[in-house]
Design an enzyme around this catalytic site. Structure first.
Site, short mmCIF file in Angstrom:
data_model
loop_
_atom_site.label_atom_id
_atom_site.label_comp_id
_atom_site.label_asym_id
_atom_site.label_seq_id
_atom_site.Cartn_x
_atom_site.Cartn_y
_atom_site.Cartn_z
N ARG A 1 45.26 37.36 38.06
CA ARG A 1 44.48 36.16 37.66
C ARG A 1 45.15 34.94 38.45
O ARG A 1 46.30 34.81 38.03
CB ARG A 1 44.07 36.02 36.17
CG ARG A 1 42.93 36.80 35.81
CD ARG A 1 41.77 36.25 36.12
NE ARG A 1 40.39 37.04 35.76
CZ ARG A 1 40.12 38.17 36.19
NH1 ARG A 1 40.57 38.50 37.28
NH2 ARG A 1 39.12 38.56 35.49
N GLU B 1 40.08 28.93 42.14
CA GLU B 1 39.23 29.66 43.05
C GLU B 1 37.62 29.22 43.01
O GLU B 1 37.18 28.79 41.74
CB GLU B 1 39.01 31.15 42.49
CG GLU B 1 40.57 32.08 42.69
CD GLU B 1 40.40 33.58 42.12
OE1 GLU B 1 39.14 33.75 41.78
OE2 GLU B 1 41.17 34.04 41.78
N HIS C 1 39.80 37.44 46.19
CA HIS C 1 39.79 38.08 44.71
C HIS C 1 38.58 39.35 45.04
O HIS C 1 37.79 39.46 44.63
CB HIS C 1 38.78 37.28 43.87
CG HIS C 1 38.91 37.57 42.47
ND1 HIS C 1 39.41 36.64 41.48
CD2 HIS C 1 39.16 38.78 41.83
CE1 HIS C 1 39.53 37.27 40.23
NE2 HIS C 1 39.26 38.47 40.31
C1 DGY Z 1 38.47 41.79 37.05
O1 DGY Z 1 37.41 42.92 36.79
O2 DGY Z 1 38.79 41.43 36.20
C2 DGY Z 1 38.44 41.52 38.49
O3 DGY Z 1 39.47 40.70 38.79
C3 DGY Z 1 37.18 40.95 39.06
O4 DGY Z 1 36.85 39.62 38.26
#
Ligand code: DGY
Length: 327
Positions: free
Chosen positions: A240, A269, A287
């Site tokens: 993240r 983002e 992402h």
């Molecule tokens: C998740 O599933 O957490 C991926 O990063 C997509 O947001």
């Protein structure tokens, strides 16, 4: 009995919409607009369920404005867009989409690692720009992946899938750090050795981040941590944004205090820190960790199945907090 009302906060596969329409009145977002919090609230008023993606924030303000809301189903394994304590206090169920994306996300982690270590993006840009006129002995010489030391920060399901790829596929020495240490059998099965965070930073040739984003993991990799890494090291973030201090990383890449980075996630983002766009030694993807078509479908179906289960009186598949129906 009248049907419940569900909002889809983003566009999703048509068959998933049909699945939800079988049990509920569904409001879609056909233009796939990214709504502000106020716009989300406006559409969510009077609805009992919402289908969200990782960018749709459900916090105390949304819950206060939408008292009829009963369930939020996230089409993501990460759920830092949910205020779970506030949801629990409001009696709102939260679900996420784990497991179905583990291997696909580990694949992307490895793809980014390979691309970063072997400088694929830089060399492709060079070729496309027509700069390739002759072969050179050190042209785009990067670092090896096979046999190197792979550091994994965060050893949940995706971290373990990456460890297996590294140890079994690439003969890497796998070291890891996690809030809780794995059991000895699992460590042996993964050929993974537990080390302190400081040892992880200092020993890894390639460090990959796979931990959840929480208040504690905010800027887990900042200037101090980057300065402990080898100057030849690569850093990969598929977890993240916010776990890495992007400004500090941009500086480290510019000053080459680490060799390179591969990033799938960013602090703000879809905005990317301008310093990261200026340096050549970083591979950037928008992402896409879980973005294979079968996996995205499986995630969307799992989120929808949680909503269907809730509104048809079945047990939830992947709950994140207590289900008030069972109290
Ligand atoms: C998740 O599933 O957490 C991926 O990063 C997509 O947001």
């Amino acid at each position: 009995m009248s049907k419940p009302h569900i909002l889809l906060a983003r566009a999703v596969f048509p068959e998933v919409v049909d699945k939800l329409r079988a049990v509920a009145e569904v409001q879609t977002n056909p233009d796939d607009t990214v709504w502000t919090s106020a716009e989300l609230i406006e559409r969510l008023r009077g609805k009992q369920g919402v289908f969200t993606t990782g960018g749709d924030r459900i916090d105390a303000a949304v819950l206060r404005a939408c008292p009829e809301l009963r369930i939020c189903a996230n089409m993501a394994v990460g759920y830092n867009n949910f205020d779970i304590p506030a949801m629990t206090a409001a009696g709102v169920v939260a679900t996420n989409a784990p497991d179905v994306l583990t291997e696909t996300t580990a694949d992307l982690g490895f793809a980014l690692l390979m691309a970063t270590a072997r400088r694929l993006a830089e060399s492709e840009h060079y070729l496309r720009a027509g700069l390739w006129t002759k072969w050179g002995y050190d042209m785009f010489a990067g670092s090896d992946v096979h046999g190197a030391t792979l550091g994994i920060l965060g050893m949940g399901r995706i971290g373990q899938a990456i460890a297996r790829r590294g140890a079994l596929g690439f003969g890497m020495q796998v070291i890891y750090h996690n809030r809780s240490r794995l059991g000895p059998d699992l460590e042996a099965q993964l050929s993974a050795r537990y080390v302190s965070k400081a040892e992880l930073l200092e020993q890894a040739d390639h460090l990959i981040l796979v931990l959840p984003y929480t208040a504690e993991s905010h800027h887990a990799i900042g200037q101090a941590e980057l300065s402990r890494m080898k100057p030849t090291a690569t850093l990969i973030n598929i977890a993240r944004g916010g776990i890495v201090d992007d400004a500090a990383l941009a500086r480290a890449l510019k000053e080459r205090t680490i060799a390179a980075a591969g990033l799938d996630v960013f602090e703000e983002e879809p905005r990317v820190h301008p310093g990261l766009l200026e340096v050549p030694n970083v591979v950037l993807t928008p992402h896409i960790g879980s973005a294979s078509l079968p996996t995205r479908k499986a995630m969307a179906h799992l989120a929808a199945d949680n909503l269907v289960a809730f509104f048809t009186g079945q047990s939830l598949l992947t709950p994140l907090n207590p289900d008030p129906r069972t109290r």
